[in-house]
Write a protein that holds these residues in place. Sequence first.
Motif, PDB file in Angstrom:
ATOM      1  N   GLY A  10      38.006 -12.682 -24.881  1.00 46.98           N
ATOM      2  CA  GLY A  10      36.811 -12.100 -24.300  1.00 46.98           C
ATOM      3  C   GLY A  10      36.610 -12.430 -22.837  1.00 46.98           C
ATOM      4  N   ARG A  40      36.802   2.423 -22.847  1.00 45.40           N
ATOM      5  CA  ARG A  40      35.966   1.297 -22.459  1.00 45.40           C
ATOM      6  C   ARG A  40      34.631   1.765 -21.899  1.00 45.40           C
ATOM      7  NH1 ARG A  40      39.081  -1.244 -17.125  1.00 45.40           N
ATOM      8  NH2 ARG A  40      38.770   0.549 -15.723  1.00 45.40           N
ATOM      9  N   PRO A  43      29.559  -1.871 -17.764  1.00 42.22           N
ATOM     10  CA  PRO A  43      28.093  -1.960 -17.668  1.00 42.22           C
ATOM     11  C   PRO A  43      27.540  -0.961 -16.662  1.00 42.22           C
ATOM     12  CG  PRO A  43      29.154  -3.878 -16.695  1.00 42.22           C
ATOM     13  CD  PRO A  43      30.219  -3.128 -17.405  1.00 42.22           C
ATOM     14  N   THR A  92      35.581  -5.445 -16.320  1.00 41.34           N
ATOM     15  CA  THR A  92      34.609  -5.945 -17.289  1.00 41.34           C
ATOM     16  C   THR A  92      33.975  -4.775 -18.032  1.00 41.34           C
ATOM     17  OG1 THR A  92      34.121  -7.946 -16.025  1.00 41.34           O
ATOM     18  CG2 THR A  92      32.409  -7.172 -17.553  1.00 41.34           C
ATOM     19  N   ALA A  93      34.035  -4.818 -19.355  1.00 42.21           N
ATOM     20  CA  ALA A  93      33.549  -3.692 -20.162  1.00 42.21           C
ATOM     21  C   ALA A  93      33.604  -4.071 -21.630  1.00 42.21           C
ATOM     22  CB  ALA A  93      34.408  -2.449 -19.927  1.00 42.21           C
ATOM     23  N   VAL A  94      32.980  -3.237 -22.444  1.00 43.83           N
ATOM     24  CA  VAL A  94      33.228  -3.286 -23.882  1.00 43.83           C
ATOM     25  C   VAL A  94      34.395  -2.340 -24.145  1.00 43.83           C
ATOM     26  CG1 VAL A  94      32.321  -2.893 -26.192  1.00 43.83           C
ATOM     27  CG2 VAL A  94      30.807  -3.763 -24.382  1.00 43.83           C
ATOM     28  N   TYR A  95      35.407  -2.863 -24.802  1.00 44.52           N
ATOM     29  CA  TYR A  95      36.618  -2.095 -25.076  1.00 44.52           C
ATOM     30  C   TYR A  95      36.627  -1.663 -26.539  1.00 44.52           C
ATOM     31  CZ  TYR A  95      38.560  -3.256 -20.528  1.00 44.52           C
ATOM     32  OH  TYR A  95      38.780  -3.355 -19.171  1.00 44.52           O
ATOM     33  N   THR A 117      34.827  -4.686 -28.416  1.00 41.04           N
ATOM     34  CA  THR A 117      34.932  -6.098 -28.061  1.00 41.04           C
ATOM     35  C   THR A 117      34.627  -6.261 -26.570  1.00 41.04           C
ATOM     36  OG1 THR A 117      36.356  -8.068 -28.185  1.00 41.04           O
ATOM     37  CG2 THR A 117      37.440  -6.005 -27.600  1.00 41.04           C
ATOM     38  N   GLN A 118      33.781  -7.216 -26.269  1.00 43.06           N
ATOM     39  CA  GLN A 118      33.390  -7.457 -24.878  1.00 43.06           C
ATOM     40  C   GLN A 118      34.507  -8.196 -24.155  1.00 43.06           C
ATOM     41  OE1 GLN A 118      30.438  -6.723 -23.005  1.00 43.06           O
ATOM     42  NE2 GLN A 118      31.720  -7.474 -21.320  1.00 43.06           N
ATOM     43  N   THR A 120      35.160  -9.806 -20.343  1.00 40.36           N
ATOM     44  CA  THR A 120      34.568 -10.165 -19.066  1.00 40.36           C
ATOM     45  C   THR A 120      35.642 -10.771 -18.169  1.00 40.36           C
ATOM     46  OG1 THR A 120      32.428 -10.579 -20.105  1.00 40.36           O
ATOM     47  CG2 THR A 120      32.783 -11.541 -17.922  1.00 40.36           C
TER      48      THR A 120
END
Length: 123
Positions: A10, A40, A43, A92-95, A117-118, A120
């Motif tokens: 993560g 993805r 934010p 950085t993202a949620v994948y 899954t986050q 960062t």
Amino acid sequence: QVQLQESGPGLLKPSQTLSLTCLVSGGSITTPLNYWSWIRLPPGKDREWMGAISDTGTTYYSPALKSRTTISRDTSKNQFSLQLNSVTPEDTAVYYCARRTGYSRNADDYHTWGQGTQVTVSS
């Protein structure tokens, strides 16, 4: 019913390589006409389709990410993977991993999704 589950670290530092795996259950990644993608959600931005691998193992990539992205699969484990090189904080993202019947670069077209899954990227 097909289910997808992402896994991977993560937190990464800039310049590292992101590696994620999507484990597929309830169906085979070699089922004809199925396409398995990585998408993805950064934010404050729209979802971004990154690339896909077909039932035959053919890969497709977003032109914006092609130079840094590799998608592969392991049919014996019924899973497919994403490798993104030289990450920056902009990665950085949620994948998510996702599936659809037929090829599409439009995230809205995908009908089966993992939970996400986050990831960062920070120094």
